[in-house]
Write a protein that holds these residues in place. Sequence first.
Motif, PDB file in Angstrom:
ATOM      1  N   CYS A 225      14.590 -10.473   2.569  1.00 56.26           N
ATOM      2  CA  CYS A 225      14.029 -10.091   1.272  1.00 56.26           C
ATOM      3  C   CYS A 225      13.251  -8.791   1.354  1.00 56.26           C
ATOM      4  CB  CYS A 225      13.121 -11.205   0.757  1.00 56.26           C
ATOM      5  SG  CYS A 225      14.011 -12.672   0.203  1.00 56.26           S
ATOM      6  N   GLN A 226      12.503  -8.615   2.434  1.00 59.11           N
ATOM      7  CA  GLN A 226      11.652  -7.441   2.562  1.00 59.11           C
ATOM      8  C   GLN A 226      12.486  -6.168   2.588  1.00 59.11           C
ATOM      9  OE1 GLN A 226       8.562  -8.090   5.358  1.00 59.11           O
ATOM     10  NE2 GLN A 226       7.989  -5.948   5.520  1.00 59.11           N
ATOM     11  N   ILE A 227      13.615  -6.190   3.273  1.00 56.98           N
ATOM     12  CA  ILE A 227      14.482  -5.012   3.347  1.00 56.98           C
ATOM     13  C   ILE A 227      15.116  -4.732   1.991  1.00 56.98           C
ATOM     14  CG2 ILE A 227      16.566  -4.083   4.424  1.00 56.98           C
ATOM     15  CD1 ILE A 227      15.819  -5.634   6.936  1.00 56.98           C
ATOM     16  N   GLY A 388       7.503   8.282 -18.359  1.00 52.97           N
ATOM     17  CA  GLY A 388       6.114   8.649 -18.546  1.00 52.97           C
ATOM     18  C   GLY A 388       5.184   8.086 -17.490  1.00 52.97           C
ATOM     19  N   THR A 389       3.895   8.189 -17.758  1.00 51.06           N
ATOM     20  CA  THR A 389       2.880   7.802 -16.786  1.00 51.06           C
ATOM     21  C   THR A 389       2.783   6.299 -16.594  1.00 51.06           C
ATOM     22  OG1 THR A 389       1.590   9.778 -17.327  1.00 51.06           O
ATOM     23  CG2 THR A 389       0.434   7.992 -16.211  1.00 51.06           C
ATOM     24  N   LEU A 390       2.817   5.524 -17.689  1.00 52.34           N
ATOM     25  CA  LEU A 390       2.652   4.078 -17.587  1.00 52.34           C
ATOM     26  C   LEU A 390       3.740   3.421 -16.736  1.00 52.34           C
ATOM     27  CD1 LEU A 390       1.040   1.591 -18.295  1.00 52.34           C
ATOM     28  CD2 LEU A 390       2.307   1.434 -20.473  1.00 52.34           C
ATOM     29  N   PRO A 391       5.032   3.752 -16.932  1.00 47.94           N
ATOM     30  CA  PRO A 391       6.042   3.178 -16.029  1.00 47.94           C
ATOM     31  C   PRO A 391       5.795   3.525 -14.568  1.00 47.94           C
ATOM     32  CG  PRO A 391       7.113   4.079 -17.968  1.00 47.94           C
ATOM     33  CD  PRO A 391       5.678   4.502 -18.031  1.00 47.94           C
ATOM     34  N   LYS A 392       5.346   4.756 -14.291  1.00 45.81           N
ATOM     35  CA  LYS A 392       5.075   5.132 -12.898  1.00 45.81           C
ATOM     36  C   LYS A 392       3.922   4.311 -12.318  1.00 45.81           C
ATOM     37  CE  LYS A 392       6.694   9.944 -13.079  1.00 45.81           C
ATOM     38  NZ  LYS A 392       6.800  10.247 -14.512  1.00 45.81           N
ATOM     39  N   ILE A 393       2.872   4.126 -13.116  1.00 48.20           N
ATOM     40  CA  ILE A 393       1.745   3.314 -12.654  1.00 48.20           C
ATOM     41  C   ILE A 393       2.196   1.877 -12.403  1.00 48.20           C
ATOM     42  CG2 ILE A 393      -0.480   2.334 -13.334  1.00 48.20           C
ATOM     43  CD1 ILE A 393      -1.035   4.914 -14.854  1.00 48.20           C
ATOM     44  N   SER A 394       3.006   1.338 -13.313  1.00 49.37           N
ATOM     45  CA  SER A 394       3.485  -0.041 -13.170  1.00 49.37           C
ATOM     46  C   SER A 394       4.351  -0.192 -11.931  1.00 49.37           C
ATOM     47  CB  SER A 394       4.272  -0.443 -14.421  1.00 49.37           C
ATOM     48  OG  SER A 394       3.486  -0.328 -15.586  1.00 49.37           O
ATOM     49  N   LEU A 395       5.220   0.778 -11.684  1.00 50.72           N
ATOM     50  CA  LEU A 395       6.088   0.712 -10.508  1.00 50.72           C
ATOM     51  C   LEU A 395       5.274   0.811  -9.222  1.00 50.72           C
ATOM     52  CD1 LEU A 395       9.080   2.914 -11.750  1.00 50.72           C
ATOM     53  CD2 LEU A 395       9.153   0.468 -11.230  1.00 50.72           C
ATOM     54  N   ASN A 396       4.252   1.677  -9.220  1.00 50.51           N
ATOM     55  CA  ASN A 396       3.396   1.778  -8.029  1.00 50.51           C
ATOM     56  C   ASN A 396       2.622   0.490  -7.796  1.00 50.51           C
ATOM     57  OD1 ASN A 396       3.062   4.532  -6.477  1.00 50.51           O
ATOM     58  ND2 ASN A 396       3.544   5.062  -8.601  1.00 50.51           N
ATOM     59  N   ALA A 397       2.123  -0.105  -8.873  1.00 48.08           N
ATOM     60  CA  ALA A 397       1.398  -1.365  -8.729  1.00 48.08           C
ATOM     61  C   ALA A 397       2.315  -2.445  -8.160  1.00 48.08           C
ATOM     62  CB  ALA A 397       0.829  -1.798 -10.077  1.00 48.08           C
ATOM     63  N   TYR A 398       3.546  -2.485  -8.666  1.00 56.07           N
ATOM     64  CA  TYR A 398       4.508  -3.473  -8.152  1.00 56.07           C
ATOM     65  C   TYR A 398       4.842  -3.200  -6.688  1.00 56.07           C
ATOM     66  CZ  TYR A 398       8.881  -6.013  -7.524  1.00 56.07           C
ATOM     67  OH  TYR A 398       9.867  -6.839  -7.043  1.00 56.07           O
ATOM     68  N   ALA A 399       5.044  -1.916  -6.358  1.00 55.90           N
ATOM     69  CA  ALA A 399       5.380  -1.561  -4.974  1.00 55.90           C
ATOM     70  C   ALA A 399       4.255  -1.947  -4.019  1.00 55.90           C
ATOM     71  CB  ALA A 399       5.675  -0.063  -4.876  1.00 55.90           C
ATOM     72  N   ILE A 400       3.017  -1.661  -4.413  1.00 55.78           N
ATOM     73  CA  ILE A 400       1.880  -2.039  -3.569  1.00 55.78           C
ATOM     74  C   ILE A 400       1.782  -3.557  -3.463  1.00 55.78           C
ATOM     75  CG2 ILE A 400      -0.642  -1.977  -3.394  1.00 55.78           C
ATOM     76  CD1 ILE A 400      -0.517   0.814  -4.689  1.00 55.78           C
ATOM     77  N   GLY A 401       2.023  -4.241  -4.594  1.00 59.90           N
ATOM     78  CA  GLY A 401       2.011  -5.696  -4.566  1.00 59.90           C
ATOM     79  C   GLY A 401       3.071  -6.264  -3.635  1.00 59.90           C
ATOM     80  N   GLN A 402       4.278  -5.698  -3.692  1.00 55.46           N
ATOM     81  CA  GLN A 402       5.348  -6.139  -2.791  1.00 55.46           C
ATOM     82  C   GLN A 402       4.961  -5.908  -1.342  1.00 55.46           C
ATOM     83  OE1 GLN A 402       8.062  -7.740  -2.762  1.00 55.46           O
ATOM     84  NE2 GLN A 402       9.234  -7.541  -4.638  1.00 55.46           N
ATOM     85  N   LEU A 403       4.383  -4.749  -1.063  1.00 58.44           N
ATOM     86  CA  LEU A 403       3.979  -4.440   0.308  1.00 58.44           C
ATOM     87  C   LEU A 403       2.948  -5.450   0.808  1.00 58.44           C
ATOM     88  CD1 LEU A 403       4.167  -2.482   2.711  1.00 58.44           C
ATOM     89  CD2 LEU A 403       2.345  -1.145   1.661  1.00 58.44           C
ATOM     90  N   LEU A 404       1.942  -5.730  -0.014  1.00 58.17           N
ATOM     91  CA  LEU A 404       0.902  -6.670   0.400  1.00 58.17           C
ATOM     92  C   LEU A 404       1.464  -8.080   0.576  1.00 58.17           C
ATOM     93  CD1 LEU A 404      -2.060  -5.483  -1.881  1.00 58.17           C
ATOM     94  CD2 LEU A 404      -1.701  -5.014   0.548  1.00 58.17           C
ATOM     95  N   VAL A 405       2.331  -8.493  -0.347  1.00 64.16           N
ATOM     96  CA  VAL A 405       2.913  -9.840  -0.249  1.00 64.16           C
ATOM     97  C   VAL A 405       3.740  -9.984   1.014  1.00 64.16           C
ATOM     98  CG1 VAL A 405       4.661 -11.370  -1.260  1.00 64.16           C
ATOM     99  CG2 VAL A 405       2.885 -10.393  -2.702  1.00 64.16           C
ATOM    100  N   HIS A 406       4.576  -8.984   1.310  1.00 68.45           N
ATOM    101  CA  HIS A 406       5.454  -9.092   2.470  1.00 68.45           C
ATOM    102  C   HIS A 406       4.675  -8.948   3.781  1.00 68.45           C
ATOM    103  CE1 HIS A 406       9.316  -9.603   0.552  1.00 68.45           C
ATOM    104  NE2 HIS A 406       9.003  -8.677  -0.321  1.00 68.45           N
ATOM    105  N   ILE A 407       3.615  -8.125   3.784  1.00 69.91           N
ATOM    106  CA  ILE A 407       2.762  -8.078   4.978  1.00 69.91           C
ATOM    107  C   ILE A 407       2.087  -9.437   5.169  1.00 69.91           C
ATOM    108  CG2 ILE A 407       0.635  -7.109   5.916  1.00 69.91           C
ATOM    109  CD1 ILE A 407       1.453  -4.421   4.775  1.00 69.91           C
TER     110      ILE A 407
END
Length: 653
Positions: A225-227, A388-407
């Motif tokens: 899943c992580q990959i 725009g800015t909001l989708p980028k912020i949302s994607l970054n939040a999700y990416a950081i969340g995925q990173l923390l969850v998988h770590i």
Amino acid sequence: MNKTGNHGKTGKTQLRRNNAATTIRDMLGIFAFIITISILFLFIYLNINLDESTMTIDDRYQSFSDGWRIQTDEVDEIVDFPAYVHIDANKSVRISKELPKLSQHYAVATRNYHQELTAYVGDSPVYQFPRENKPTKFSILADDWNMIKLDESMSGQVFTIELSTGDFGFSGYIKPLYLGEDNALVYYLRARNALPYGMSVSVLALGIVLIVLGLIYRKYNDDKCQIIAGLMLIAIGIWVTNRAKMPLLLMGSSNKFFLSFLSLMIESVLILMYTSEKFKEKNRRLTTGLIIGFSAFLLAATIITYAINFPLYQAVPIAYTAIFLSSVYLIYMLWQVSFGKDCINLNTFTIRSNRIEFFATVIMVVGVVIGIIIDFAIGSDRLWTDVGTLPKISLNAYAIGQLLVHIYRSYHSVEEREELQGKLHDSQLELMMGQIQPHFIFNTLSSIRTLVKVEPDTAYSMIYDFSNYLRANVDNVTNLGGINFASEVDHINSYVNIERVRFGDRLSVEYDIQASDFIVPPLSIQPLVENAIKHGVMKTVNGGTVWLRSYTEGDYNVVEVEDNGIGFTPERLKEIEASMNNKSGSDYSSDSNNANLTGNGSEKHKSSGMRNIYLRLKEMSNAEFYIDSEEGKGTKVTVKFPIDHSNPPSNLS
């Protein structure tokens, strides 16, 4: 004295193994921390760079957006940009303005939005996009910055830009233009777009980090899943990075746009693949069908769009819809394992990590949807390709969340593996001690005592087999690396010879060993043979036969232990399968529910509990385990050991 020394050595070996695992775990944590700090540093640097660059070049460029004449078939007026404009199919719009006094190396910077662009000074063309020597299909015509070079001789002349729409028209905003030194304009545009570009690149970076950590953690966790999550972030990261409007010269704008469009089109398929891998057998047929259906549809849409020269940017809503639907399906599946009935059998750690991922996914989807609605319906773009800015912020939040969850999950997997190594050692010690049962030793010695007087040669052979049997049990208790199957067969043969003397004609054991040069966990097959003898054929009146077979089949070395003994009932088989499939992790050793393999209900001797044997075969050899049994006819146990073609076993016998 020797036993104490061996246990001390075993303890030190286990301690070194645990220390090594702990060191690797700490290194992975440090690596993740460094990556996170690096990303934060990148954001800070880009913000500082934005201010410094703006101040440095402020006197070498100027806004060039006021007082333009805009001409279409319906409009001829003076406007300031940005200005909304609608152009019908196969029409064009011309904007013109008199140039001020120019200096050397001056240029006008403007961005086209999926239109062909031609610039004139007076009646002479000075710039064209796409370039004539690089013809481009309108379907992959990108939006890009255009640096239109000017010189001093053009001062005071009328400067005109003509935008052609092709077969599908255009509705959107013509954005501000800039005039100044060409290098200063490039630096300004890069500084102006540094922050949104950095936010876009960070999604890519976090995806790469996820894949790297996933590959490292594969040693401890076979979860893919992580990959796949990393690939999801890379694909969407390529799209938003291309949409960040950063002037780059690494490849042609059409190639960049086409690559980003393909990345966007496969994003929904990657989300479904992630769902399939994460939830394994749950709704597998539906998920597989969705993967095939989405893949076929999006591939056909891409091919048709390109073939009929339909603008790719017009097909972006199709990709967005597919991503939204696949994300909703993922959210539904996450809900089931976070709050629904599927979370009942999960441990607290798994439920907690699933809930974190659920909320991260919901926030991301809601943020991106709201951002697209704002950008398209309310904002100044009205283009599906602008992010725009909001989708980028949302994607970054999700990416950081995925990173923390998988770590978090991977860190937990390392801890579980350390604990499992200890349990494997304990189960092996328990199994060895159980194999050397007092009654078995007593019966064997009694048989030897009797044979010494009446059949001394048989007694001599029996002593030899008994000593080999005891030595193999003691030697194997500290061996977590596996032994050659030929050695296990020798151990089995010693045991069988002892039992033949005791049971006489009531016991028959037949061997069909076609493959022996492969590795098995020690004391893994011998208990199966012992169960077949003691609790299978010896429970019948006339005894019976036990067959031991080994052969190669495809990518597996297969071992079969079969008997024609009493077998066991379907109810008993269900009890054993339930014990094998117990994934709570609370107890891997034999207990009161782990009856002997062939279904005997005795609670006195649990030396060959199914849970114990299954654990060691699965964890040490990744073996597959199957049981077939019919009451009154016998039992057949099949163990399939995967062949490692990259590292073939050597002959250890």
